[in-house]
Structures are given as C-alpha cells and as structure tokens.
Design a protein around this motif. Structure first.
Motif, PDB file in Angstrom:
ATOM      1  N   PHE A 124      21.297  35.186  23.571  1.00 28.16           N
ATOM      2  CA  PHE A 124      21.233  36.463  22.854  1.00 28.16           C
ATOM      3  C   PHE A 124      20.190  37.384  23.488  1.00 28.16           C
ATOM      4  N   PHE A 125      19.095  36.817  23.941  1.00 29.35           N
ATOM      5  CA  PHE A 125      18.013  37.606  24.513  1.00 29.35           C
ATOM      6  C   PHE A 125      18.087  37.723  26.036  1.00 29.35           C
ATOM      7  N   PHE A 126      18.582  36.666  26.709  1.00 31.28           N
ATOM      8  CA  PHE A 126      18.495  36.640  28.173  1.00 31.28           C
ATOM      9  C   PHE A 126      19.839  36.491  28.893  1.00 31.28           C
ATOM     10  N   GLY A 127      20.936  36.351  28.146  1.00 34.42           N
ATOM     11  CA  GLY A 127      22.237  36.128  28.770  1.00 34.42           C
ATOM     12  C   GLY A 127      22.829  37.393  29.384  1.00 34.42           C
ATOM     13  N   THR A 128      23.863  37.198  30.218  1.00 36.51           N
ATOM     14  CA  THR A 128      24.577  38.311  30.829  1.00 36.51           C
ATOM     15  C   THR A 128      26.043  38.257  30.400  1.00 36.51           C
ATOM     16  N   LEU A 129      26.789  39.300  30.720  1.00 36.04           N
ATOM     17  CA  LEU A 129      28.182  39.403  30.303  1.00 36.04           C
ATOM     18  C   LEU A 129      29.036  38.324  30.971  1.00 36.04           C
ATOM     19  N   PRO A 130      29.759  37.509  30.179  1.00 41.92           N
ATOM     20  CA  PRO A 130      30.613  36.469  30.767  1.00 41.92           C
ATOM     21  C   PRO A 130      31.908  37.047  31.337  1.00 41.92           C
ATOM     22  N   ASN A 131      32.583  36.266  32.173  1.00 43.58           N
ATOM     23  CA  ASN A 131      33.851  36.674  32.775  1.00 43.58           C
ATOM     24  C   ASN A 131      34.988  36.359  31.807  1.00 43.58           C
ATOM     25  N   ALA A 132      35.597  37.388  31.243  1.00 37.92           N
ATOM     26  CA  ALA A 132      36.620  37.207  30.214  1.00 37.92           C
ATOM     27  C   ALA A 132      37.871  36.533  30.759  1.00 37.92           C
ATOM     28  N   GLU A 133      38.257  36.852  31.992  1.00 35.30           N
ATOM     29  CA  GLU A 133      39.483  36.271  32.558  1.00 35.30           C
ATOM     30  C   GLU A 133      39.366  34.751  32.694  1.00 35.30           C
ATOM     31  N   THR A 134      38.239  34.299  33.229  1.00 38.03           N
ATOM     32  CA  THR A 134      38.027  32.854  33.373  1.00 38.03           C
ATOM     33  C   THR A 134      37.976  32.179  32.012  1.00 38.03           C
ATOM     34  N   MET A 135      37.300  32.810  31.056  1.00 37.16           N
ATOM     35  CA  MET A 135      37.237  32.270  29.707  1.00 37.16           C
ATOM     36  C   MET A 135      38.631  32.084  29.122  1.00 37.16           C
ATOM     37  N   GLY A 136      39.495  33.086  29.320  1.00 34.96           N
ATOM     38  CA  GLY A 136      40.844  33.030  28.758  1.00 34.96           C
ATOM     39  C   GLY A 136      41.685  31.923  29.362  1.00 34.96           C
ATOM     40  N   VAL A 137      41.676  31.830  30.689  1.00 41.64           N
ATOM     41  CA  VAL A 137      42.498  30.828  31.375  1.00 41.64           C
ATOM     42  C   VAL A 137      42.053  29.413  31.017  1.00 41.64           C
ATOM     43  N   SER A 196      30.208  29.907  25.328  1.00 45.58           N
ATOM     44  CA  SER A 196      31.211  29.204  24.534  1.00 45.58           C
ATOM     45  C   SER A 196      31.946  28.159  25.371  1.00 45.58           C
ATOM     46  N   LEU A 197      32.219  28.460  26.641  1.00 45.76           N
ATOM     47  CA  LEU A 197      32.844  27.466  27.521  1.00 45.76           C
ATOM     48  C   LEU A 197      31.896  26.302  27.785  1.00 45.76           C
ATOM     49  N   GLN A 198      30.621  26.596  28.003  1.00 46.07           N
ATOM     50  CA  GLN A 198      29.656  25.527  28.237  1.00 46.07           C
ATOM     51  C   GLN A 198      29.503  24.645  27.001  1.00 46.07           C
ATOM     52  N   ALA A 199      29.485  25.277  25.825  1.00 44.03           N
ATOM     53  CA  ALA A 199      29.397  24.511  24.586  1.00 44.03           C
ATOM     54  C   ALA A 199      30.623  23.626  24.411  1.00 44.03           C
ATOM     55  N   ASP A 200      31.775  24.179  24.720  1.00 40.14           N
ATOM     56  CA  ASP A 200      33.010  23.413  24.597  1.00 40.14           C
ATOM     57  C   ASP A 200      33.049  22.278  25.615  1.00 40.14           C
ATOM     58  N   ALA A 201      32.491  22.513  26.810  1.00 39.02           N
ATOM     59  CA  ALA A 201      32.436  21.461  27.825  1.00 39.02           C
ATOM     60  C   ALA A 201      31.579  20.291  27.355  1.00 39.02           C
ATOM     61  N   ALA A 216      37.490  34.722  21.804  1.00 34.88           N
ATOM     62  CA  ALA A 216      36.261  35.295  22.355  1.00 34.88           C
ATOM     63  C   ALA A 216      36.528  35.971  23.695  1.00 34.88           C
ATOM     64  N   ALA A 217      37.388  35.365  24.507  1.00 32.42           N
ATOM     65  CA  ALA A 217      37.731  35.960  25.801  1.00 32.42           C
ATOM     66  C   ALA A 217      38.375  37.330  25.606  1.00 32.42           C
TER      67      ALA A 217
END
Length: 215
Positions: free
Chosen positions: A105-118, A50-55, A164-165
């Motif tokens: 959805f098939f190959f991704g890993t868990l994102p860092n919620a703290e970085t996403m939030g900030v 979601s951050l990459q899409a927003d970027a 999402a974060a």
C-alpha cells in the motif's frame, strides 16, 4: 442394506474410499505444486501482490496435501493433529498476506494487468478442477474438511484475482490488486479457524480418555 443406507461402510467400500482419497490427493498435490511455480514467477514478474499471495497459497496447499497423504489411514487423533497443523499454517499465511499488502500500500508499484488476467484464469481452471475432485470428501473428518476448505478458498480466490486484473486494467491503479490480496488473507484466516475448531473438537475425546485412564 439398512446398515449401508444409514452410513455404515463395509471393508471393501472403505478400502475403495481410501484409494479414491489418496488418488485425489496425489492429483491435487501435483497440480498445486506446478501452479505454485508458475504463479510465484508470474507474480514477481507482474509485481502483483494478489498473484504472489495466491502462489504461496498453492505452496501451502501442496504441503498440506502431502501431510494428508502421510496420515491417510491413521487413527482419527493423528489426522486431527495434522489438520491442526494445517489450520495454524492457514492463519500464519493469512497474517503474512495482510502484512505484505500493507507494505505494498505504501511502497508497491502498479502491477501488470495482462499477466494477472492470464495467470489468474489458468489458476482458476486448475483450482476448480481440484475442488470438484475433492467435493465428495467435504463432509469427512477435520483432515478431509481442511483439504476441501483449502481447495474451495483457492477457487474463490482465483475468481477474485481475475476480477482484480480487470480492475487494475480499468482503473490504472493498484487498488484492486491490494483489495484481492486482503480478501485472500481473510479467507485463509477464516478457513484456518474453522479447521482448528474442528480438529480440537476431534482431539477432545482423546484427552478425556487419557484423563480417565490416569485415574
């Protein structure tokens, strides 16, 4: 006075409006370019789709503002053509985000919620400021409307990134991040279609004029 109340613009009012439009676009361009650099780095670091899409949305908007500056003051047909290009770019961006989300959805890993939030809060503040700056231009031609739609979508998208974060942090899964990436994609596709429809409507009188001239 009556003419002014009915929406007519004097030369001085139009010049002042053009200056205000250009100034707003320059500010929006700088803010979006800066936030693109911040979010593309943070998205890669946090592994957040979601951050990459927003970027990428920030990047697209910065390019769109540059195009709008280039055609500001030109004939309506040229502004409509620029809006058409921007509408198509929104559709392409939306499609890219959908494909990227499907891959994650098939190959991704868990994102860092703290970085996403900030970063999400930072981007939200930036986009709300730009949206407020451009709010008074939302009912203009297709070119102005496309700029407003981009800014509005960005502000809505950033609220979703922050949500999402919180979701990633609370659930320990990537589902909220992927869901928001899908929402951003649909916003881009919807906004692109709106801009394309209005731009084609504004270009139609020119095509009719060309046909009449040819006859």
């Amino acid at each position: 006075m009556a003419g002014h109340c009915c929406g007519a613009e004097s030369g001085h009012d139009k010049a002042a409006g053009d200056r205000g439009w250009r100034t707003a676009l320059w500010i929006a361009l700088v803010v979006n370019a800066a936030m693109f650099a911040v979010e593309i780095w943070a998205g890669a670091t946090a592994n957040s789709r979601s951050l990459q899409a927003d970027a990428l949305d920030f990047f697209g908007d910065a390019a769109n503002y540059a195009i709008s500056l280039a055609v500001a003051g030109m004939a309506l047909s040229w502004r409509a053509r620029a809006a058409l290009v921007k509408g198509i770019s929104l559709l392409v961006l939306g499609a890219w985000v959908l494909l990227s989300t499907a891959y994650a959805f098939f190959f991704g890993t868990l994102p860092n919620a703290e970085t996403m939030g900030v970063i999400g809060v930072m981007a939200l503040v930036a986009n709300v400021g730009v949206a407020l700056l451009l709010f008074r231009f939302r009912t203009g031609d297709a070119n102005m409307r496309s700029v407003w739609i981009c800014s509005r979508n960005d502000a809505v998208g950033n609220i979703a990134v922050v949500a999402a974060a919180v979701g990633v942090f609370g659930t320990g899964t990537a589902w909220p991040d992927l869901a928001v990436a899908g929402i951003l994609a649909m916003l881009g596709i919807s906004g692109g279609l709106q801009v394309i429809v209005q731009a084609r409507r504004e270009l139609r009188p020119e095509r009719v004029s060309v046909l009449l001239t040819a006859k």
